[in-house]
Write a protein that holds these residues in place. Structure first.
Motif, PDB file in Angstrom:
ATOM      1  N   GLY A 101       0.865  -1.219   0.064  1.00  0.00           N
ATOM      2  CA  GLY A 101      -0.100   0.002  -0.144  1.00  0.00           C
ATOM      3  C   GLY A 101       0.901   1.319  -0.265  1.00  0.00           C
ATOM      4  N   ASN A 102       1.746   1.368   1.109  1.00  0.00           N
ATOM      5  CA  ASN A 102       2.833   2.530   0.824  1.00  0.00           C
ATOM      6  C   ASN A 102       3.487   2.575  -0.463  1.00  0.00           C
ATOM      7  N   GLY A 103       3.852   1.748  -1.126  1.00  0.00           N
ATOM      8  CA  GLY A 103       4.425   1.719  -2.158  1.00  0.00           C
ATOM      9  C   GLY A 103       3.552   2.345  -3.347  1.00  0.00           C
ATOM     10  N   ILE A 104       2.366   1.567  -3.408  1.00  0.00           N
ATOM     11  CA  ILE A 104       1.625   2.055  -4.209  1.00  0.00           C
ATOM     12  C   ILE A 104       1.235   3.627  -4.042  1.00  0.00           C
ATOM     13  N   GLY A 105       1.137   3.607  -3.060  1.00  0.00           N
ATOM     14  CA  GLY A 105       0.853   5.270  -2.614  1.00  0.00           C
ATOM     15  C   GLY A 105       1.824   6.292  -3.051  1.00  0.00           C
ATOM     16  N   PHE A 106       3.080   5.946  -3.037  1.00  0.00           N
ATOM     17  CA  PHE A 106       4.068   6.737  -3.472  1.00  0.00           C
ATOM     18  C   PHE A 106       4.064   6.846  -4.948  1.00  0.00           C
ATOM     19  N   VAL A 107       3.898   5.864  -5.532  1.00  0.00           N
ATOM     20  CA  VAL A 107       3.789   5.863  -7.112  1.00  0.00           C
ATOM     21  C   VAL A 107       2.490   6.668  -7.372  1.00  0.00           C
ATOM     22  N   ILE A 108       1.527   6.570  -7.013  1.00  0.00           N
ATOM     23  CA  ILE A 108       0.423   7.475  -7.187  1.00  0.00           C
ATOM     24  C   ILE A 108       0.744   9.172  -7.113  1.00  0.00           C
ATOM     25  N   ASP A 109       1.416   9.289  -5.977  1.00  0.00           N
ATOM     26  CA  ASP A 109       1.912  10.685  -5.630  1.00  0.00           C
ATOM     27  C   ASP A 109       2.627  11.163  -6.753  1.00  0.00           C
TER      28      ASP A 109
END
Lengths: 259, 313, 385
Positions: free
Chosen positions: B109-117
């Protein structure tokens, strides 16, 4: 309606960490059982395994059995969602849903678990639960106002009303008074005393006087050293634990000679 | 939320005003007031440059029928493209936000969150280039199919073979605003108090019921805010539309040639414009500004209306 | 403890203990345990269906996927309704939707990143591209290069420099204004009328379309310098500031608000003046959030094209003076190369430049984001969270 809880050799782990070791006890129906012990001894963790709320934390698992009237909570055909309907919970801090009115808060659990509720049943359940939580007289004129507008003690009783509205077999309370002032605490303690006639109540408390005041039986949890798993040191009638404990550790803790 | 008030009372009752306090307070107040001045400046200068187009005789405006006749098809294209983008983007964004905050394992989740940012910050010109080079050609056959099988719906008229249509622009806009709405929604979903989630679970809620009871109500104002942010960005989005859409006259057919949006019209014509044409484009910009303002006020009204029940404990 | 017995008797008689399902008018909906295995099997089935529709019936990819997903939803609902009851079925359908939303978004976004990297990587790190401007480069050079007679000439050096100058200026203008406004809103203003108005207008400002910001800067500079000399770097910086300030204010305000009041009160109670409380307690606590907010704001405006197209014009050569004449930035450069190739007949070299510029821009954005993370980590308060 309230049920007996048998815990057999329960071990609780968070990932590799062994949090609580080898707990066995029997909790009688229609009684109040209190767990006391120093911080981090696993008493709250243990409480949460009684309705599988510990599973909210990733990596948490248990070994052993928790039987409610003979049915194992951790058996194959048991869904945690259904367990939690039968074993209600009240938390350390009052947590009414902020976007809901008082009435909606009381009915929140009922609405989740019911496919359909008639409005008369809704009114009836609301009143019954709020009366059961000694809150009806204070809020009956403002049922449509947000629950977050109540005082801390009222909010906590609202949470108790919400928990008993779905008619659970057991009510777990995780330090329900730790965020409340003495008067609100007293109101909750009175309420616990009333609830005993209908429910099996299990309460975790930091406050030994509270345990002495409200409970019939008391369990003392302790851990040998930090990093070691918590253990149930002694479990007996509250009378015995406070007046004549069999373990040295219990006596030290009760008399304040701890640590 | 009454703590700031107590704090203010405390500071105003302080007898000694320290220089540091005065300086800090002054700088803060000054900046705040400056923002008001900037905004007033934006309105003032735009109006000033737009006046010639608004007051010019009708036949001197492009199209020869006055400013209103010139601008309304552009308004239509702008609003339609943005609304389609919002309708497509919002549900998906909420889904991703929930996936990241409540379904995926924490690390993932954190990783994807970063990519989305990251993607929220990808420049619009890049989205435009991608839409033009990769996306539009792939959509051509789909439009063909829609035109043949659902042609009775007005918006699916004759298909454009290149795919450079209002619908393509809308979908690319949807992809563009996706990270914005997701990013905002994820943030508010993650902030849902643990206590409320546990309260719902302890009442015997399934995961979705927990989300419906605790997460969505808590996050709704944030999600609406994020959606409106996305809509605002879509309304004002220039480059992607300017690159992808082959502009044309007004048409109900969204999968064929035709239509244009205000920002794209400005971007495509501004560099060569002069005199009254310049003023015309600035006036169109003013109209766009008014539209986004209206959307913003509407969003605010919605969020405020829900405020009574969203107060933290 | 005697109080306990003296409290007024609670209405025990009214509390009838019964099971919820016995209450008239309540129909319970029980949950039976299920596993994820049926969903997984169905998902595999849906994938096979999608492949069959695509290859067997030659359907468009999007259609095949949508059809098989709808089929999947129906199957999941039916199966889980049978296994676990309606509540479980709804839970599973929503789970499927959430996962699908995620896949839906990942595909175009991954395609975008892949395209930029694949198209841009060939030229983006070529020294001649990084060191040259477009000064004197014409379509003829491109045609020569395409025919293999000439070298690849023309790069984005001027655009890179322009991007840094203009974004830097915009940051210098926006960050102090934005940060102090946020401090005013959270620490001083509270809920007074002025801060309500400011919050309102910051919201309004957030909604300003980027091209309108460009038009504003242009209109302003037309008033100052006349229509012919209005296009200059600082106009672009001001246009970007209009876009950046509200982002900085909003992000910062949010971060400052998250700082627990207990911390402020603890500091004030120790007799620390308010400004020092803000500077030494509030700001450091929020530093990670502030840094990431500001960096995101920079990352957002660094790729802006439309306002710069309007406000700074288009320069082919290097210009270091932000106060005179047109400049260029990577975004504007990419746009022009992509839409107006130097040689309409031989588009390839111009497209190469456009994608290379796009890739550089994306890399800068990524770098800024990573930097924000790094700063955030370094300043983060040393707690578990």
């Amino acid at each position: 309606m309230s049920k007996r809880i048998d815990v057999k050799d329960l071990d609780i782990y968070y990932g590799d960490f062994h949090a609580v070791k080898g707990v066995s006890m029997t909790i009688e129906p229609r009684s109040v059982t209190a767990f006391i012990g120093p911080s981090g001894c696993g008493k709250s963790t243990f409480l949460r395994t009684l309705n599988r709320m510990h599973e909210v934390i990733p990596g948490a698992r248990v070994e052993g059995e928790v039987l409610i009237d003979g049915q194992n909570l951790y058996g194959k055909g048991v869904d945690p969602v259904d367990v939690r309907r039968q074993v209600g919970m009240v938390f350390q801090r009052p947590n009414p849903f902020p976007t809901m009115s008082i009435k909606e808060n009381v009915l929140a659990g009922v609405r989740l678990n019911a496919r359909r509720i008639s409005s008369s049943a809704a009114d009836e359940l609301t009143e019954r639960a709020l009366r059961g939580a000694n809150l009806w007289n204070e809020v009956k004129d403002r049922l449509d106002k947000p629950g977050s507008g109540l005082s801390g003690g009222q909010q906590q009783r609202l949470c108790i009303a919400r928990a008993i509205a779905i008619q659970p077999e057991v009510i777990l309370m995780d330090e329900p008074c730790s965020a409340l002032d003495p008067i609100s605490t007293l109101a909750i303690e009175d309420l616990i005393n009333d609830l005993k006639s209908d429910y099996t109540v299990v309460i975790v408390t930091h406050n030994m006087q509270q345990a002495a005041r409200v409970s019939d039986k008391t369990g003392f949890f302790n851990l040998k050293a930090t990093g070691q798993p918590g253990q149930l040191v002694e479990f007996d009638t509250t009378q015995t634990i406070f007046n004549n404990p069999s373990q040295k550790a219990t006596e030290d803790y009760i008399s304040g000679r701890f640590g | 939320m009454n703590a700031p008030a107590t704090r203010r009372a405390r500071s105003s009752s302080t007898a000694v005003r320290r220089p540091g306090d005065i300086l800090f307070n002054g700088a803060s107040l000054g900046s705040a007031v400056l923002i008001l001045l900037i905004l007033a400046g934006v309105a003032f200068f735009l109006v000033m440059e737009a006046v010639p187009a608004l007051t010019a005789p009708a036949e001197e405006i492009s199209g020869g029928e006055g400013f209103f006749a010139y601008v309304w098809p552009l308004v239509f294209g702008t609003v339609v493209a943005s609304v389609i983008a919002m309708l497509l983007g919002t549900p998906v964004a909420i889904g991703i936000a929930l996936f990241v905050s409540h379904y995926a394992p924490r690390r993932l989740g954190n990783g994807i969150g970063f990519v989305i940012d990251l993607l929220a910050a990808v420049p619009s010109v890049v989205f435009g280039m991608w839409g033009m080079a990769v996306f539009a050609p792939r959509l051509g056959p789909l439009y063909e199919w829609l035109s043949q099988n659902l042609g009775w719906i007005p918006i699916f008229g004759d298909a454009s073979a290149t795919g450079r249509t209002l619908m393509t622009a809308s979908i690319v806009l949807a992809v563009m605003i996706l990270p914005i709405i997701t990013s905002v929604s994820r943030e508010v979903f993650l902030q849902t108090p643990r206590l409320h989630e546990e309260a719902a679970l302890a009442l015997g809620a399934t995961k979705w019921e927990m989300i419906r009871t605790a997460v969505l109500p808590f996050g709704m104002p944030g999600v609406i805010g994020g959606t409106m942010l996305g809509l605002g960005r879509a309304l004002g989005e220039t480059m992607a539309v300017a690159i992808i859409l082959a502009p044309g006259v007004f048409s109900w057919n969204f999968i064929g040639a035709g239509n244009a949006t205000i920002p794209a019209e400005i971007a495509l014509n501004f560099p060569e414009a002069a005199g009254l044409r310049l003023s015309e484009l600035i006036a169109a910009g003013l109209v766009l500004f008014v539209i986004t303002l209206a959307v913003n006020l509407f969003a605010r009204w919605i969020v405020d209306r829900r405020a009574e029940f969203s107060g933290a404990n | 403890m005697s109080i306990q017995t003296q409290t007024p008797q609670t209405p025990q008689g009214d509390v009838q203990r019964s099971r919820l399902e016995d209450v008239e008018g309540v129909v319970l909906s029980r949950v039976r345990p299920t596993t994820g295995r049926p969903a997984l099997l169905l998902a595999l089935g849906a994938l096979v269906l999608a492949v069959v529709l695509r290859l067997g019936l030659d359907m468009h990819v999007a259609l095949a996927l949508v059809l098989s997903f709808v089929g999947y939803l129906g199957a999941v609902y039916a199966v889980y309704r049978h296994l676990g009851g309606p509540r479980v079925a709804v839970d599973q359908v929503l789970r499927a939707l959430v996962y699908f939303a995620f896949v839906c978004a990942i595909v175009p976004l991954a395609s975008l990143l892949w395209t930029v990297v694949a198209q841009g990587a060939g030229r983006a790190f070529d020294p001649s591209f990084l060191n040259q401007t477009m000064n004197g480069v014409t379509g003829l050079h491109d045609q020569d290069y395409a025919e293999g007679v000439g070298p690849f000439v023309g790069g984005a050096y001027h655009a890179i420099v322009g991007t840094l100058i203009i974004t830097g200026l915009a940051t210098l203008i926006s960050v102090p204004i934005g940060l102090f406004t946020a401090i005013y809103l959270v620490e001083y203003g509270g809920r007074n009328p002025l801060s309500r108005w400011i919050r309102f207008f910051v919201d309004v400002m957030t909604g300003i379309p980027s091209i309108v910001a460009g038009l504003f800067a242009f209109a302003l500079f037309v008033q100052l310098f006349g229509p012919r000399d209005a296009k200059m770097g600082i106009a672009g910086a001001i246009a970007l500031s209009v876009l950046m300030i509200p982002t900085v204010v909003r992000n910062s305000e949010e971060m400052l608000r998250i700082v627990p009041n207990e911390l402020r009160e603890a500091s004030l109670a120790l007799g620390v003046p308010q400004w020092r409380t803000i500077a030494k307690v509030v700001l450091p606590t929020a530093a990670s959030g502030l840094a990431s907010g500001i960096t995101l704001a920079i990352a957002r405006v660094i790729g802006e094209t439309a306002p710069l197209l309007v406000a700074i014009g288009y320069a082919r050569g290097l210009s270091l003076n932000a106060f005179e004449g047109p400049m260029n930035t990577l975004a504007v450069y990419a746009y022009y190369m992509f839409t107006k190739p130097l040689s309409p007949a031989v588009r390839e070299p111009s497209l190469e430049r456009a994608w290379a510029a796009a890739l550089l821009l994306v890399l800068i954005v990524v770098a800024l984001n990573l930097l924000a993370r790094l700063i955030a980590k370094m300043f983060a308060p040393k707690t578990g969270r």
